[in-house]
Design a protein around this motif. Structure first.
Motif, PDB file in Angstrom:
ATOM      1  N   ASP A  81    -110.403  28.510  -6.521  1.00 17.51           N
ATOM      2  CA  ASP A  81    -111.204  28.302  -7.718  1.00 17.51           C
ATOM      3  C   ASP A  81    -110.902  26.916  -8.268  1.00 17.51           C
ATOM      4  N   PRO A  82    -111.928  26.112  -8.585  1.00 20.48           N
ATOM      5  CA  PRO A  82    -111.664  24.758  -9.077  1.00 20.48           C
ATOM      6  C   PRO A  82    -110.863  24.731 -10.370  1.00 20.48           C
ATOM      7  N   THR A  83    -110.872  25.844 -11.138  1.00 19.02           N
ATOM      8  CA  THR A  83    -110.111  25.847 -12.390  1.00 19.02           C
ATOM      9  C   THR A  83    -108.610  25.857 -12.140  1.00 19.02           C
ATOM     10  N   MET A  84    -108.183  26.051 -10.876  1.00 21.21           N
ATOM     11  CA  MET A  84    -106.758  25.973 -10.573  1.00 21.21           C
ATOM     12  C   MET A  84    -106.264  24.541 -10.671  1.00 21.21           C
ATOM     13  N   GLN A  85    -107.189  23.582 -10.686  1.00 20.03           N
ATOM     14  CA  GLN A  85    -106.812  22.181 -10.830  1.00 20.03           C
ATOM     15  C   GLN A  85    -106.796  21.842 -12.318  1.00 20.03           C
ATOM     16  N   LEU A  86    -105.666  21.437 -12.799  1.00 22.38           N
ATOM     17  CA  LEU A  86    -105.485  21.187 -14.218  1.00 22.38           C
ATOM     18  C   LEU A  86    -106.246  19.939 -14.650  1.00 22.38           C
ATOM     19  N   LYS A  87    -106.935  20.025 -15.772  1.00 22.35           N
ATOM     20  CA  LYS A  87    -107.669  18.879 -16.277  1.00 22.35           C
ATOM     21  C   LYS A  87    -106.699  17.808 -16.757  1.00 22.35           C
ATOM     22  N   SER A  88    -107.093  16.557 -16.579  1.00 17.92           N
ATOM     23  CA  SER A  88    -106.199  15.447 -16.916  1.00 17.92           C
ATOM     24  C   SER A  88    -105.843  15.443 -18.398  1.00 17.92           C
ATOM     25  N   GLU A  89    -106.792  15.863 -19.258  1.00 22.98           N
ATOM     26  CA  GLU A  89    -106.493  15.848 -20.687  1.00 22.98           C
ATOM     27  C   GLU A  89    -105.427  16.882 -21.051  1.00 22.98           C
ATOM     28  N   VAL A  90    -105.358  17.981 -20.285  1.00 21.19           N
ATOM     29  CA  VAL A  90    -104.322  18.975 -20.528  1.00 21.19           C
ATOM     30  C   VAL A  90    -102.954  18.395 -20.181  1.00 21.19           C
ATOM     31  N   SER A 142    -100.725  29.260 -21.807  1.00 20.36           N
ATOM     32  CA  SER A 142    -102.033  29.873 -21.569  1.00 20.36           C
ATOM     33  C   SER A 142    -102.825  29.191 -20.460  1.00 20.36           C
ATOM     34  N   SER A 143    -102.568  27.911 -20.210  1.00 18.01           N
ATOM     35  CA  SER A 143    -103.410  27.169 -19.270  1.00 18.01           C
ATOM     36  C   SER A 143    -102.698  26.758 -17.988  1.00 18.01           C
ATOM     37  N   VAL A 144    -101.371  26.875 -17.947  1.00 15.97           N
ATOM     38  CA  VAL A 144    -100.636  26.387 -16.788  1.00 15.97           C
ATOM     39  C   VAL A 144     -99.774  27.482 -16.164  1.00 15.97           C
ATOM     40  N   TRP A 145     -98.945  28.141 -16.953  1.00 15.86           N
ATOM     41  CA  TRP A 145     -97.936  29.060 -16.415  1.00 15.86           C
ATOM     42  C   TRP A 145     -98.540  30.082 -15.462  1.00 15.86           C
ATOM     43  N   ALA A 146     -97.994  30.148 -14.265  1.00 16.17           N
ATOM     44  CA  ALA A 146     -98.325  31.153 -13.251  1.00 16.17           C
ATOM     45  C   ALA A 146     -99.766  31.083 -12.779  1.00 16.17           C
ATOM     46  N   SER A 147    -100.489  30.007 -13.123  1.00 15.98           N
ATOM     47  CA  SER A 147    -101.890  29.942 -12.706  1.00 15.98           C
ATOM     48  C   SER A 147    -102.304  28.599 -12.147  1.00 15.98           C
ATOM     49  N   LYS A 148    -101.684  27.510 -12.574  1.00  8.93           N
ATOM     50  CA  LYS A 148    -102.103  26.179 -12.117  1.00  8.93           C
ATOM     51  C   LYS A 148    -100.889  25.315 -11.811  1.00  8.93           C
ATOM     52  N   TRP A 287     -96.305  14.866  -1.784  1.00 15.47           N
ATOM     53  CA  TRP A 287     -96.538  16.312  -1.896  1.00 15.47           C
ATOM     54  C   TRP A 287     -98.021  16.637  -1.757  1.00 15.47           C
ATOM     55  N   ARG A 288     -98.302  17.740  -1.080  1.00 19.06           N
ATOM     56  CA  ARG A 288     -99.632  18.358  -1.086  1.00 19.06           C
ATOM     57  C   ARG A 288     -99.453  19.832  -1.460  1.00 19.06           C
ATOM     58  N   VAL A 289    -100.184  20.262  -2.480  1.00 16.11           N
ATOM     59  CA  VAL A 289    -100.090  21.638  -2.978  1.00 16.11           C
ATOM     60  C   VAL A 289    -101.468  22.279  -2.863  1.00 16.11           C
ATOM     61  N   TYR A 290    -101.501  23.533  -2.382  1.00 13.93           N
ATOM     62  CA  TYR A 290    -102.754  24.209  -2.071  1.00 13.93           C
ATOM     63  C   TYR A 290    -102.883  25.516  -2.848  1.00 13.93           C
ATOM     64  N   ALA A 291    -104.118  26.014  -2.919  1.00 16.02           N
ATOM     65  CA  ALA A 291    -104.346  27.351  -3.474  1.00 16.02           C
ATOM     66  C   ALA A 291    -103.796  28.393  -2.505  1.00 16.02           C
ATOM     67  N   PRO A 292    -103.306  29.517  -3.011  1.00 17.75           N
ATOM     68  CA  PRO A 292    -102.747  30.548  -2.131  1.00 17.75           C
ATOM     69  C   PRO A 292    -103.796  31.097  -1.173  1.00 17.75           C
ATOM     70  N   PRO A 293    -103.428  31.334   0.084  1.00 16.36           N
ATOM     71  CA  PRO A 293    -104.363  31.965   1.018  1.00 16.36           C
ATOM     72  C   PRO A 293    -104.524  33.441   0.689  1.00 16.36           C
ATOM     73  N   GLU A 294    -105.586  34.043   1.174  1.00 21.54           N
ATOM     74  CA  GLU A 294    -105.796  35.474   0.973  1.00 21.54           C
ATOM     75  C   GLU A 294    -104.649  36.262   1.594  1.00 21.54           C
ATOM     76  N   PRO A 295    -104.063  37.220   0.871  1.00 22.47           N
ATOM     77  CA  PRO A 295    -102.993  38.040   1.455  1.00 22.47           C
ATOM     78  C   PRO A 295    -103.426  38.755   2.730  1.00 22.47           C
ATOM     79  N   TYR A 334     -94.927  21.035 -11.336  1.00 20.52           N
ATOM     80  CA  TYR A 334     -94.802  22.484 -11.524  1.00 20.52           C
ATOM     81  C   TYR A 334     -95.745  23.199 -10.563  1.00 20.52           C
ATOM     82  N   MET A 335     -95.248  24.254  -9.882  1.00 18.73           N
ATOM     83  CA  MET A 335     -96.062  25.067  -8.986  1.00 18.73           C
ATOM     84  C   MET A 335     -95.795  26.539  -9.243  1.00 18.73           C
ATOM     85  N   PRO A 336     -96.840  27.358  -9.368  1.00 16.26           N
ATOM     86  CA  PRO A 336     -96.626  28.807  -9.483  1.00 16.26           C
ATOM     87  C   PRO A 336     -96.146  29.395  -8.164  1.00 16.26           C
ATOM     88  N   ALA A 337     -95.557  30.556  -8.240  1.00 14.07           N
ATOM     89  CA  ALA A 337     -95.116  31.260  -7.037  1.00 14.07           C
ATOM     90  C   ALA A 337     -96.306  31.517  -6.129  1.00 14.07           C
TER      91      ALA A 337
END
Length: 577
Positions: A81-90, A142-148, A287-295, A334-337
């Motif tokens: 989901d593109p929302t996993m990428q944090l906006k620069s203003e945040v 609300s916008s970063v922890w465990a999600s982005k 560093w390169r960080v990716y969205a989690p693959p489907e379990p 910062y990277m979520p699990a």
């Protein structure tokens, strides 16, 4: 979590005399269900705990009603989901906040220097200020922890304490504090069929022998040197670990990574069980960080340990990176699990050896998740622990993330605790009772709603309240709060001991192993509770080497499965992270 060694009996952890009553009182409103061990050194070293409510200060994550939780997950955590990428203003907002907080402590540099001089450590103050500012931020919670994932490279104050906080000179100075039997070099599977695993640095020595700096230098020619749980062994890093633990009120682990320049692959694509903060101290790393693959892509693999040991995680499975960046001294990532990442030192233009600290938040490691609370409650009730008669990795990614969310403990619990004006007129005991009811009731009801959401066929027509009563989820919530208290108390004493060297253990290995034995015992007691055996389980003697890893995907807490944050599959019997 990292390795098992000589154990001590659980008598080494003196439980508070009131703790057996806590389960009853937390449910009936007689005491605080969110007790946290206080940090007074003389009290901690005696193994005694004081209760502290979570009042004061606006901490904790945004309250998440279960009615809106699925929508939140789709917005923030659905895969690719593109929302996993944090906006620069945040990011800019958070960098400004952190800089302001750190500037407020800058005027006490003289006191920080005395801490360096007399405790042979690093100043706690800026580290605690950094992580307290993040914990107190509505935006971060609300916008970063465990999600982005998030990168900070625009905080000038980081240059005062992150840059050069641990250099190759420090590695040479403190190598003797780290046991050689756990100094590891990351390498790829020889046949190319597997992922990242660890091999010994230097020749085999006695289990409690010290790491030799020359062996570290030699191993750097072949790959990244990893000092797992360095924060437990090395005094300056113990100080950092203690500061982060106090700020977030969650269990932490700190690893040290050392990589030579011009290394094509310093870590292949893999995932971790921790939410991690990476702080670059020296040199540069790409560093390169990716969205989690489907379990369900690989049902037999643990989604939080992909790319390790026999499992190979290829870039083709991941798509485009969410973040691709070079960390320079003073940068934070910062990277979520569960977010895959890979690193190298080809890019960045630095000829210095790269050194970074990885600070992991160990909620998954110590079973402090809704998934493990569910498993224990179902086992205690004699019910199946599979999900609709399938393994957890068969679930949708949304459901998997939902049930594996960390429990609302530490700084994550503050928004649950009542803050209405009427609380001001209550006595401390009454406020504690209200907090206890709020935390345990929230955990129980939240778990029930997540179980219904993730197992629709199994619990069709059953209300959350019915599940709470049927599986005694309130009692489970109280038991998990007690387990959290136990883990926090042991970790706090372990890092305090590492910082100022109080125990009389003959080696750092023996010193740390006594605490690791206590942590293992805490996990064993929780497992025993899930099996209906409520008596404490004594920590039996065990060899220093860790047992082989469990089968990937088995629904057990990572504490019993991994080598610790930052590690990988091992050539010998070390645990994976």
């Amino acid at each position: 979590r990292v390795h098992r060694g000589l154990r001590v009996g659980v008598a080494g952890v003196r439980m508070p005399r009131s703790l057996p009553v806590l389960a009853v009182l937390a449910l009936l409103g007689g005491c605080d269900g969110f007790l946290v061990p206080q940090q007074a050194p003389h009290v901690l070293l005696q193994g005694r705990w004081n209760g502290r409510g979570a009042s004061g200060g606006h901490l904790g994550i945004r309250p998440r009603s279960l009615a809106g939780f699925s929508a939140f997950r789709r917005e923030a955590c659905s895969l690719r989901d593109p929302t996993m990428q944090l906006k620069s203003e945040v990011t800019e907002e958070l960098q400004k906040l952190v800089q302001e907080q750190l500037s407020s402590v800058k005027g006490i540099d003289a006191l920080d220097r005395t801490a360096e001089l007399f405790s042979n450590s690093v100043p706690n103050r800026p580290w605690e200020a950094l992580f307290t500012s993040l914990a107190a931020s509505d935006t971060f919670r609300s916008s970063v922890w465990a999600s982005k994932t998030m990168m900070m490279d625009g905080v000038p104050a980081f240059n005062d304490f992150v840059t050069d906080c641990f250099t190759m000179s420090d590695v040479e100075r403190h190598a003797a504090e780290y046991p050689s039997s756990y100094a590891a070099q990351g390498t790829l599977s020889p046949d190319g069929a597997g992922g990242w695993f660890m091999k010994r640095v230097g020749a085999a020595q006695a289990a409690d022998a010290s790491t030799k700096f020359g062996d570290v230098q030699e191993s750097l020619k072949q790959g990244t040197v990893v000092l797992n749980s360095a924060g437990a062994y090395i005094s300056p890093l113990a100080s950092v670990s203690l500061a982060v633990l106090e700020a977030l009120q969650l269990p932490v682990g700190l690893n040290l990574y050392i990589t030579a320049p011009k290394m094509q692959t310093s870590a292949p694509p893999h995932t971790d069980k921790q939410d991690v903060f990476v702080l670059q101290a020296q040199g540069a790393k790409h560093w390169r960080v990716y969205a989690p693959p489907e379990p369900s892509n690989k049902k037999e693999a643990d989604p939080y340990a992909r790319g390790k040991g026999p499992d190979k995680l290829v870039l083709e499975e991941l798509g485009e990176p969410l973040i691709e960046t070079v960390l320079n001294p003073g940068s934070l990532l910062y990277m979520p699990a569960g977010f895959p990442h890979t690193t190298d030192t080809i890019q960045g233009g630095s000829d210095e050896t790269s050194i970074h600290l990885t600070i992991g938040i160990d909620t998954h490691i110590w079973g402090l998740t809704y998934a493990y609370m569910r498993q224990c409650a179902l086992q205690r009730a004699g019910q199946k622990i599979t999900y609709n008669d399938r393994e957890a990795t068969s679930m949708s990614s949304e459901d998997y993330l939902l049930i594996n969310e960390p429990l609302p403990l530490g700084f994550l619990a503050a928004d649950i605790i009542p803050k209405d004006p009427s609380q001001a007129s209550l006595s401390r005991t009454q406020r504690q009772a209200a907090s206890a009811r709020a935390v345990t009731e929230h955990m129980a009801l939240e778990l029930a709603k997540r179980m219904i959401a993730c197992e629709k066929a199994r619990f069709e027509g059953t209300s959350a309240e019915e599940l709470v009563d049927k599986f005694q989820l309130r009692q489970a919530a109280v038991r998990f709060v007690q387990h959290y208290q136990r883990v926090m108390g042991i970790q706090r004493r372990m890092y305090l001991d590492g910082k100022i060297g109080i125990s009389a253990a003959p080696s750092t290995l023996m010193r740390v192993q006594q605490y690791m034995g206590m942590l293992d015992a805490a996990m064993e007691e929780l497992i025993a509770w899930s099996q209906g055996r409520d008596q404490p389980v004594a920590a039996a003697a065990a060899p220093v080497a860790a047992p082989a890893a469990s089968v990937a995907g088995e629904d057990k807490p990572a504490a019993k499965k991994g080598m610790g944050m930052g590690g990988a599959g091992a050539a010998k019997k070390k645990k994976k992270k």
